[in-house]
Design a protein around this motif. Sequence first.
Motif, PDB file in Angstrom:
ATOM      1  N   ASN A  90       0.830  -1.212   0.000  1.00  0.00           N
ATOM      2  CA  ASN A  90       0.000   0.000   0.000  1.00  0.00           C
ATOM      3  C   ASN A  90       0.862   1.258   0.000  1.00  0.00           C
ATOM      4  N   ILE A  91       1.896   1.270   0.814  1.00  0.00           N
ATOM      5  CA  ILE A  91       2.763   2.449   0.891  1.00  0.00           C
ATOM      6  C   ILE A  91       3.567   2.622  -0.386  1.00  0.00           C
ATOM      7  N   ILE A  92       4.003   1.526  -0.973  1.00  0.00           N
ATOM      8  CA  ILE A  92       4.716   1.605  -2.256  1.00  0.00           C
ATOM      9  C   ILE A  92       3.842   2.303  -3.289  1.00  0.00           C
ATOM     10  N   LEU A  93       2.564   1.964  -3.327  1.00  0.00           N
ATOM     11  CA  LEU A  93       1.656   2.565  -4.310  1.00  0.00           C
ATOM     12  C   LEU A  93       1.289   4.002  -3.952  1.00  0.00           C
ATOM     13  N   GLU A  94       1.320   4.341  -2.660  1.00  0.00           N
ATOM     14  CA  GLU A  94       1.109   5.743  -2.283  1.00  0.00           C
ATOM     15  C   GLU A  94       2.287   6.591  -2.760  1.00  0.00           C
ATOM     16  N   LYS A  95       3.465   6.001  -2.713  1.00  0.00           N
ATOM     17  CA  LYS A  95       4.700   6.700  -3.074  1.00  0.00           C
ATOM     18  C   LYS A  95       4.787   6.919  -4.575  1.00  0.00           C
ATOM     19  N   ASP A  96       4.448   5.884  -5.344  1.00  0.00           N
ATOM     20  CA  ASP A  96       4.665   5.937  -6.789  1.00  0.00           C
ATOM     21  C   ASP A  96       3.793   4.880  -7.466  1.00  0.00           C
ATOM     22  N   THR A  97       3.255   5.217  -8.615  1.00  0.00           N
ATOM     23  CA  THR A  97       2.436   4.246  -9.347  1.00  0.00           C
ATOM     24  C   THR A  97       3.092   3.863 -10.669  1.00  0.00           C
ATOM     25  N   GLY A  98       4.404   4.017 -10.740  1.00  0.00           N
ATOM     26  CA  GLY A  98       5.130   3.607 -11.936  1.00  0.00           C
ATOM     27  C   GLY A  98       5.168   2.099 -12.062  1.00  0.00           C
ATOM     28  N   GLU A  99       5.636   1.619 -13.197  1.00  0.00           N
ATOM     29  CA  GLU A  99       5.629   0.185 -13.494  1.00  0.00           C
ATOM     30  C   GLU A  99       6.421  -0.626 -12.463  1.00  0.00           C
ATOM     31  N   LEU A 100       7.602  -0.145 -12.076  1.00  0.00           N
ATOM     32  CA  LEU A 100       8.395  -0.885 -11.086  1.00  0.00           C
ATOM     33  C   LEU A 100       7.700  -0.936  -9.730  1.00  0.00           C
ATOM     34  N   SER A 101       7.080   0.149  -9.353  1.00  0.00           N
ATOM     35  CA  SER A 101       6.356   0.184  -8.076  1.00  0.00           C
ATOM     36  C   SER A 101       5.168  -0.759  -8.102  1.00  0.00           C
ATOM     37  N   ILE A 102       4.475  -0.806  -9.211  1.00  0.00           N
ATOM     38  CA  ILE A 102       3.334  -1.718  -9.337  1.00  0.00           C
ATOM     39  C   ILE A 102       3.809  -3.163  -9.214  1.00  0.00           C
ATOM     40  N   LYS A 103       4.919  -3.494  -9.877  1.00  0.00           N
ATOM     41  CA  LYS A 103       5.456  -4.854  -9.785  1.00  0.00           C
ATOM     42  C   LYS A 103       5.857  -5.198  -8.349  1.00  0.00           C
ATOM     43  N   GLU A 104       6.482  -4.244  -7.668  1.00  0.00           N
ATOM     44  CA  GLU A 104       6.891  -4.474  -6.281  1.00  0.00           C
ATOM     45  C   GLU A 104       5.679  -4.620  -5.368  1.00  0.00           C
ATOM     46  N   ALA A 105       4.655  -3.823  -5.596  1.00  0.00           N
ATOM     47  CA  ALA A 105       3.428  -3.924  -4.797  1.00  0.00           C
ATOM     48  C   ALA A 105       2.757  -5.282  -5.039  1.00  0.00           C
ATOM     49  N   ILE A 106       2.665  -5.685  -6.290  1.00  0.00           N
ATOM     50  CA  ILE A 106       2.068  -6.991  -6.616  1.00  0.00           C
ATOM     51  C   ILE A 106       2.820  -8.104  -5.901  1.00  0.00           C
ATOM     52  N   TYR A 107       4.139  -8.038  -5.942  1.00  0.00           N
ATOM     53  CA  TYR A 107       4.961  -9.050  -5.264  1.00  0.00           C
ATOM     54  C   TYR A 107       4.611  -9.103  -3.767  1.00  0.00           C
ATOM     55  N   ASN A 108       4.516  -7.949  -3.113  1.00  0.00           N
ATOM     56  CA  ASN A 108       4.232  -7.931  -1.684  1.00  0.00           C
ATOM     57  C   ASN A 108       2.830  -8.415  -1.363  1.00  0.00           C
ATOM     58  N   TYR A 109       1.853  -8.077  -2.201  1.00  0.00           N
ATOM     59  CA  TYR A 109       0.503  -8.631  -2.005  1.00  0.00           C
ATOM     60  C   TYR A 109       0.534 -10.150  -2.146  1.00  0.00           C
ATOM     61  N   GLU A 110       1.277 -10.642  -3.132  1.00  0.00           N
ATOM     62  CA  GLU A 110       1.359 -12.088  -3.345  1.00  0.00           C
ATOM     63  C   GLU A 110       2.025 -12.799  -2.173  1.00  0.00           C
ATOM     64  N   VAL A 111       3.049 -12.181  -1.587  1.00  0.00           N
ATOM     65  CA  VAL A 111       3.686 -12.770  -0.401  1.00  0.00           C
ATOM     66  C   VAL A 111       2.681 -12.831   0.744  1.00  0.00           C
ATOM     67  N   ALA A 112       1.938 -11.760   0.946  1.00  0.00           N
ATOM     68  CA  ALA A 112       0.927 -11.737   2.008  1.00  0.00           C
ATOM     69  C   ALA A 112      -0.090 -12.860   1.803  1.00  0.00           C
ATOM     70  N   ILE A 113      -0.516 -13.051   0.572  1.00  0.00           N
ATOM     71  CA  ILE A 113      -1.510 -14.090   0.260  1.00  0.00           C
ATOM     72  C   ILE A 113      -0.898 -15.483   0.400  1.00  0.00           C
ATOM     73  N   GLU A 114       0.377 -15.613   0.052  1.00  0.00           N
ATOM     74  CA  GLU A 114       1.050 -16.908   0.218  1.00  0.00           C
ATOM     75  C   GLU A 114       1.110 -17.292   1.699  1.00  0.00           C
ATOM     76  N   ILE A 115       1.362 -16.318   2.552  1.00  0.00           N
ATOM     77  CA  ILE A 115       1.413 -16.572   3.995  1.00  0.00           C
ATOM     78  C   ILE A 115       0.023 -16.920   4.522  1.00  0.00           C
ATOM     79  N   ASP A 116      -0.985 -16.160   4.069  1.00  0.00           N
ATOM     80  CA  ASP A 116      -2.360 -16.391   4.514  1.00  0.00           C
ATOM     81  C   ASP A 116      -3.293 -16.318   3.309  1.00  0.00           C
TER      82      ASP A 116
END
Length: 120
Positions: A69-95
């Motif tokens: 969420n904070i990554i996307l608040e900071k920047d919505t560029g392509e790299l930030s979107i990829k990093e945010a997606i990765y972190n959401y996926e890690v969260a979902i993998e855990i739970d």
Amino acid sequence: MSKNTKNTKSSKLIKYEDIEDKNNKFKEQQKKIINELRNKENYGGAIKEINILIKYFPRIPEIYNLKANIILEKDTGELSIKEAIYNYEVAIEIDPKFIEAILNLAKVLIDDNKYSEALE
């Protein structure tokens, strides 16, 4: 072994409850710092503090969701979107039932025109 030696050794043992209490205090302190940095729009500082939490508590999905969420608040560029997606996926993998991360991931994918991925 004398009784005094035995009592001294057992009194030096760390109790699980003490560790848990210290961990909770540390997490709360970090969350407070993160929110203060976020309110000041110091997103880089907030992410740095989140990375400290991840180092000590790598299996808490809410931390990864917050980071995304904070990554996307900071920047919505392509790299930030990829990093945010990765972190959401890690969260979902855990739970896998962590609805907030699932919905956040779906929203980011839809916003990024990745409709088929969002449906998965």
